[in-house]
Every structure is written in structure tokens, then in C-alpha cells.
Motif scaffolding. Sequence first.
Motif, mmCIF file in Angstrom:
data_model
loop_
_atom_site.group_PDB
_atom_site.id
_atom_site.type_symbol
_atom_site.label_atom_id
_atom_site.label_comp_id
_atom_site.label_asym_id
_atom_site.label_seq_id
_atom_site.Cartn_x
_atom_site.Cartn_y
_atom_site.Cartn_z
ATOM 1 N N GLN A 181 4.036 5.048 -3.224
ATOM 2 C CA GLN A 181 2.984 4.135 -3.969
ATOM 3 C C GLN A 181 3.529 3.837 -5.428
ATOM 4 O O GLN A 181 4.244 4.565 -6.006
ATOM 5 N N THR A 191 7.732 -4.421 -3.973
ATOM 6 C CA THR A 191 6.914 -5.289 -2.985
ATOM 7 C C THR A 191 6.815 -4.585 -1.912
ATOM 8 O O THR A 191 7.853 -3.859 -1.496
ATOM 9 N N TYR A 192 5.622 -4.821 -1.213
ATOM 10 C CA TYR A 192 5.445 -4.091 0.082
ATOM 11 C C TYR A 192 5.471 -5.160 1.113
ATOM 12 O O TYR A 192 4.741 -6.109 0.952
ATOM 13 N N THR A 193 5.882 -4.925 2.460
ATOM 14 C CA THR A 193 5.493 -5.912 3.601
ATOM 15 C C THR A 193 5.157 -5.192 4.722
ATOM 16 O O THR A 193 5.480 -3.830 5.086
ATOM 17 N N ALA A 194 3.987 -5.753 5.433
ATOM 18 C CA ALA A 194 3.372 -5.187 6.516
ATOM 19 C C ALA A 194 4.078 -5.056 7.598
ATOM 20 O O ALA A 194 4.706 -5.920 8.085
ATOM 21 N N SER A 225 7.535 4.962 6.390
ATOM 22 C CA SER A 225 6.856 5.201 5.382
ATOM 23 C C SER A 225 7.582 4.722 4.033
ATOM 24 O O SER A 225 8.702 5.199 3.992
ATOM 25 N N PRO A 226 6.781 4.197 2.989
ATOM 26 C CA PRO A 226 7.529 3.895 1.902
ATOM 27 C C PRO A 226 7.964 5.162 1.075
ATOM 28 O O PRO A 226 8.975 4.857 0.239
ATOM 29 N N LEU A 236 12.200 -7.507 4.663
ATOM 30 C CA LEU A 236 11.232 -7.181 3.494
ATOM 31 C C LEU A 236 11.646 -8.018 2.480
ATOM 32 O O LEU A 236 12.486 -8.067 1.704
ATOM 33 N N GLN A 258 4.972 -1.389 4.172
ATOM 34 C CA GLN A 258 3.764 -0.982 3.510
ATOM 35 C C GLN A 258 3.221 0.152 4.199
ATOM 36 O O GLN A 258 3.697 0.527 5.195
ATOM 37 N N ALA A 259 2.629 1.054 3.260
ATOM 38 C CA ALA A 259 2.365 2.452 3.808
ATOM 39 C C ALA A 259 1.176 2.183 5.102
ATOM 40 O O ALA A 259 0.682 1.160 5.228
#
Length: 160
Positions: free
Chosen positions: A25, A55-58, A89-90, A141, A150-151
Motif C-alpha cells: 500500500q 496506480t492500482y487496478t481492481a 496481492s500488491p 494494469l 488492487q489489494a
Amino acid sequence: FRSPANPGATTERTATDFPVDSAGQPVSAGVKANLANYLATLREVNFQVFVADPTYTAITVAYTAVGETGTIPSVVQAEINATLGSYLSPANWGATDEDPQAWVASSKVRFLDIARVIGSVPGVAYVSSLTLNGGTADVTLTGTGAVLPQANATISGTVT
């Protein structure tokens, strides 16, 4: 290298760091400020150094698997879900088996890699259906800088 002010262009003498904590995170604003100040003391003249959030992707995985004879489907399903959760997991994304501290940039969650991860769980005979973000293709991503799943990916499945 890219500047957060112009992420679409390559800019000479520019570096951007995307720090994350042990859970993958973003770090706090204070940690980012401290890192930016520290990196500024190390930079060469005329270099720009930036610190930004990744940047996070679901990611959504839906699967059906068939368990090997003699297995307990609910146990196999729980293991698949835990294994996929760890894989996506990120905190683990981009890590290598040889060196967990190393990071290999990967901007795709590959459909067949998800199938491989499910199929490698002890007790799985085969995967009978699978979707990744509602489809059967790789998921890119997107974003600037470090891109991560994304977590807490949404994982649902059935083992028979």
C-alpha cells in the motif's frame, strides 16, 4: 524517466519513486516527503526527483475447479482462494521466487497465469471455467508509474 507533471512523456534527468509499505500500500505523506527530501540530497545537479503513489487496478477472478478424488472441496476452494489472494496481492506482485526483494515490473495479470496458479493448488484435478474481470483475456494494469493489482482482489469460486 517520467515526471508526474507530464507522465506521458519521457523526460531526461528525471526519476520518480513509487514507495509502498510491506502490504503493498502507499506510504504516508510524511514518509513520501522524507523520501523525497532524502533523494534530493543524493541527486546530481539538474536532476528532478519525484515521489508518487502507484496506480492500482481492481481484479475479479471467478472460477470453477474439479477436485481430485478423495479431496474435500471446501478445503481445496479455501486453498485456491488463499493462493490467488497471495498471488494477486500488491505486496507480492512482481516479486521473484529467486529473490523476494527483487521486483520485476509486470503490467498484465495474465489469464493463463491465473489458471496455472489455480491448477497448481494441491487437490485440484483441473480448472473447468475461469473469468478474469469478467472475460477470458489478460487484464492490463493501467496508470502511470508502478502499477499493481488492487489489494483484496475479488475471488469467487466453486470446487466440485
